[in-house]
Write an enzyme that holds these catalytic residues in place. Structure first.
Site, PDB file in Angstrom:
ATOM      1  N   GLU A 125       0.800  -1.228   0.000  1.00  0.00           N
ATOM      2  CA  GLU A 125       0.000   0.000   0.000  1.00  0.00           C
ATOM      3  C   GLU A 125       0.834   1.280   0.000  1.00  0.00           C
ATOM      4  O   GLU A 125       0.831   2.040   0.980  1.00  0.00           O
ATOM      5  CB  GLU A 125      -0.962   0.005   1.196  1.00  0.00           C
ATOM      6  CG  GLU A 125      -1.925  -1.152   1.209  1.00  0.00           C
ATOM      7  CD  GLU A 125      -3.037  -1.003   2.247  1.00  0.00           C
ATOM      8  OE1 GLU A 125      -3.026  -0.019   3.007  1.00  0.00           O
ATOM      9  OE2 GLU A 125      -3.931  -1.852   2.278  1.00  0.00           O
ATOM     10  N   GLU A 154      -5.169  -8.650   1.018  1.00  0.00           N
ATOM     11  CA  GLU A 154      -5.830  -8.296   2.285  1.00  0.00           C
ATOM     12  C   GLU A 154      -7.303  -8.044   2.029  1.00  0.00           C
ATOM     13  O   GLU A 154      -7.659  -7.381   1.038  1.00  0.00           O
ATOM     14  CB  GLU A 154      -5.259  -7.004   2.895  1.00  0.00           C
ATOM     15  CG  GLU A 154      -3.957  -7.143   3.604  1.00  0.00           C
ATOM     16  CD  GLU A 154      -3.479  -5.820   4.201  1.00  0.00           C
ATOM     17  OE1 GLU A 154      -4.317  -4.976   4.562  1.00  0.00           O
ATOM     18  OE2 GLU A 154      -2.253  -5.647   4.277  1.00  0.00           O
TER      19      GLU A 154
HETATM   20  C1  FCB Z   1      -4.411  -1.981   5.535  1.00  0.00           C
HETATM   21  C2  FCB Z   1      -3.032  -2.306   6.049  1.00  0.00           C
HETATM   22  C3  FCB Z   1      -3.016  -3.307   7.169  1.00  0.00           C
HETATM   23  C4  FCB Z   1      -4.171  -3.116   8.116  1.00  0.00           C
HETATM   24  C5  FCB Z   1      -5.467  -3.015   7.376  1.00  0.00           C
HETATM   25  C6  FCB Z   1      -6.679  -2.872   8.250  1.00  0.00           C
HETATM   26  O1  FCB Z   1      -4.414  -0.699   5.000  1.00  0.00           O
HETATM   27  O2  FCB Z   1      -2.225  -2.787   5.009  1.00  0.00           O
HETATM   28  O3  FCB Z   1      -1.777  -3.228   7.794  1.00  0.00           O
HETATM   29  O4  FCB Z   1      -3.932  -2.046   8.931  1.00  0.00           O
HETATM   30  O5  FCB Z   1      -5.425  -1.952   6.486  1.00  0.00           O
END
Ligand code: FCB
Length: 456
Positions: free
Chosen positions: A169, A367
């Site tokens: 990210e 994620e």
């Molecule tokens: C993302 C991050 C991760 C976590 C989630 C909820 O942006 O990569 O580390 O904090 O959000």
């Protein structure tokens, strides 16, 4: 494997859970680890809602073996974790800390012992503090330091880790860290944070080039956080709001990475056209071909333009430079404890964004998950129907993406266990496993059991 539940997913589909170093490891001063910008930022008064830091976190540094066994017990076959740069290179420079590399080798070997494939992320936001002290991601040299760190780390671990992502990210590292200042290093520079975007992407490209040359057998990618973006109405102003938010959030990263170009409209809105023009030669490096793209997906933004049509408010430090006055519309959809609206179909939207730029490129959802308030019952169970439903909906969206022929190859739940949620400290729980921070006791939540049933 629960065959009925798995209908529509190829046998090769990767099922994993994800974590990140600073959020779980603790042991921040042990075995030669150097300080990172998150160690520093967490100590700035007011920066973290509960005033906490990652000094102990989930104590994963000492409990990794049991945690990985737990992951395997839930039926997952992949583990996405990140490597703390300052464990490997405590000052960010040339001095290598073998104990740091040994720790990540133990993690990888423990994964293999359980039939779990390790996916390592080289940078999940924890820049060594000495590199921030000489300019951090605002300066070009940091991109070169990142390449060197990538080479050192991958050289040391390529025999046990085959799948690597460079950055997690970069939007957060740049626009939250140097734009709004709500993440480390806490700089409120607005537009100048786009320089950090460029240096992060350059560091990624340099790392991929150097690592690929030395280890052509490895699978290399990057993870970006993408948002589905929709207009609040059919008005021209709302369409412009979509263009701006989609530009800063999605196109500013996908276009250079996949098309070797920056979106001209975003550079115009932010007044950075000339700065980027001087660095146009870097685009070929940034767009070095990848083996996969990691997508983190959480929510959709529904946006509207300000009534007076003036989008910029230069007086505000922001993560949307030049577009501070975009309005975020509440659609009435259910929200998580972060206040993020739940829109599973947006996951298909963002995979499409990748696919339309790079039709052949495999995509991994690296994620996806949700924070909700959890209660541990007297019998030790944690009933989290909202989180379970969130996962069900998004796994269904993955099935839909595959049905549409999109090259989606894996899904990682965020997160294996509750952890340090950055500026929210320990107040937000994303785990499929509950962590009692006093005792470090882990308790599988119902959502974790749901995965076990799905994968079992
Ligand atoms: C993302 C991050 C991760 C976590 C989630 C909820 O942006 O990569 O580390 O904090 O959000």
């Amino acid at each position: 494997m629960n065959t009925a539940a798995m209908n529509g997913f190829p046998d090769t589909f990767v099922w994993g859970a994800a974590t990140a170093a600073y959020q779980i490891e603790g042991a921040t001063t042990e075995d030669g680890r150097g300080p990172s910008i998150w160690d520093t930022f967490a100590r700035v008064p007011g920066a973290i809602v509960d005033g906490s830091n990652g000094d102990v976190a989930d104590d994963h540094y000492h409990r990794y073996a049991a945690d990985i066994a737990l992951l395997a017990g839930l039926g997952f076959t992949a583990y996405r974790f990140s490597i703390a740069w300052s464990r490997v290179l405590p000052t960010g420079g040339d001095e290598v800390n073998q104990a740091g590399l040994d720790f990540y080798r133990r993690i990888a070997e423990t994964c293999h012992a359980h039939g779990i494939t390790p996916y390592a992320t080289l940078y999940h936001w924890d820049l060594p503090q000495p590199l921030e002290d000489v300019g951090g991601w605002l300066v070009r040299e940091t991109a070169e330091r990142f390449r060197d760190y990538a080479v050192t780390t991958v050289d040391a671990l390529a025999d046990v880790i085959r799948h690597w992502t460079t950055l997690n990210e970069p939007w957060c590292s740049s626009l939250l860290g140097y734009g709004a200042g709500v993440h480390a290093p806490g700089k409120q520079l607005g537009t100048e944070s786009l320089h950090a975007v460029h240096h992060l992407l350059l560091g990624h490209g340099l790392a991929v080039q150097a690592v690929r040359e030395r280890h052509p057998e490895l699978s290399l990618g990057i993870t970006v956080n993408l948002y589905s973006v929709r207009p609040g109405s059919g008005s021209a102003l709302d369409a412009e709001a979509v263009r701006r938010v989609d530009g800063l959030q999605n196109r500013l990263f996908l276009d250079p990475l996949l098309l070797a170009t920056y979106p001209a409209d975003v550079l115009t809105d932010t007044g950075t056209t000339d700065w980027f023009a001087e660095r146009a030669d870097d685009l070929a490096t940034i767009a070095t071909p990848l083996d996969f793209l990691g997508v983190n997906y959480y929510s959709r933004h529904t946006v509207a333009g300000p009534a007076d049509g003036v989008f910029a408010d230069p007086t505000q430090p922001s993560s949307t430079p030049g577009s501070e006055r975009v309005q975020y519309v509440d659609t009435g959809a259910p929200k998580t404890d972060m206040g993020w609206e739940v829109h599973p179909d947006g996951l298909v939207d963002v995979i499409e964004l990748v696919h339309e730029r790079a039709p052949e490129l495999p995509v991994l959802v690296t994620e996806n998950g949700a924070a909700y308030v959890d209660v541990v019952e007297a019998d030790g169970s944690v009933h989290d129907p909202d989180r379970r439903q969130y996962f069900e909906g998004h796994v269904e969206a993955c099935r839909e993406a595959i049905r549409r022929g999109l090259p989606l190859q894996g899904y990682f739940a965020w997160s294996l266990m509750d952890n340090y949620e950055w500026a929210f400290g320990y107040t937000k729980r994303f785990g499929i496993v509950h962590v009692d921070y006093e005792t470090q006791i882990r308790t599988v939540k119902d959502s974790g059991r749901w995965f076990a049933e799905l994968l079992g």
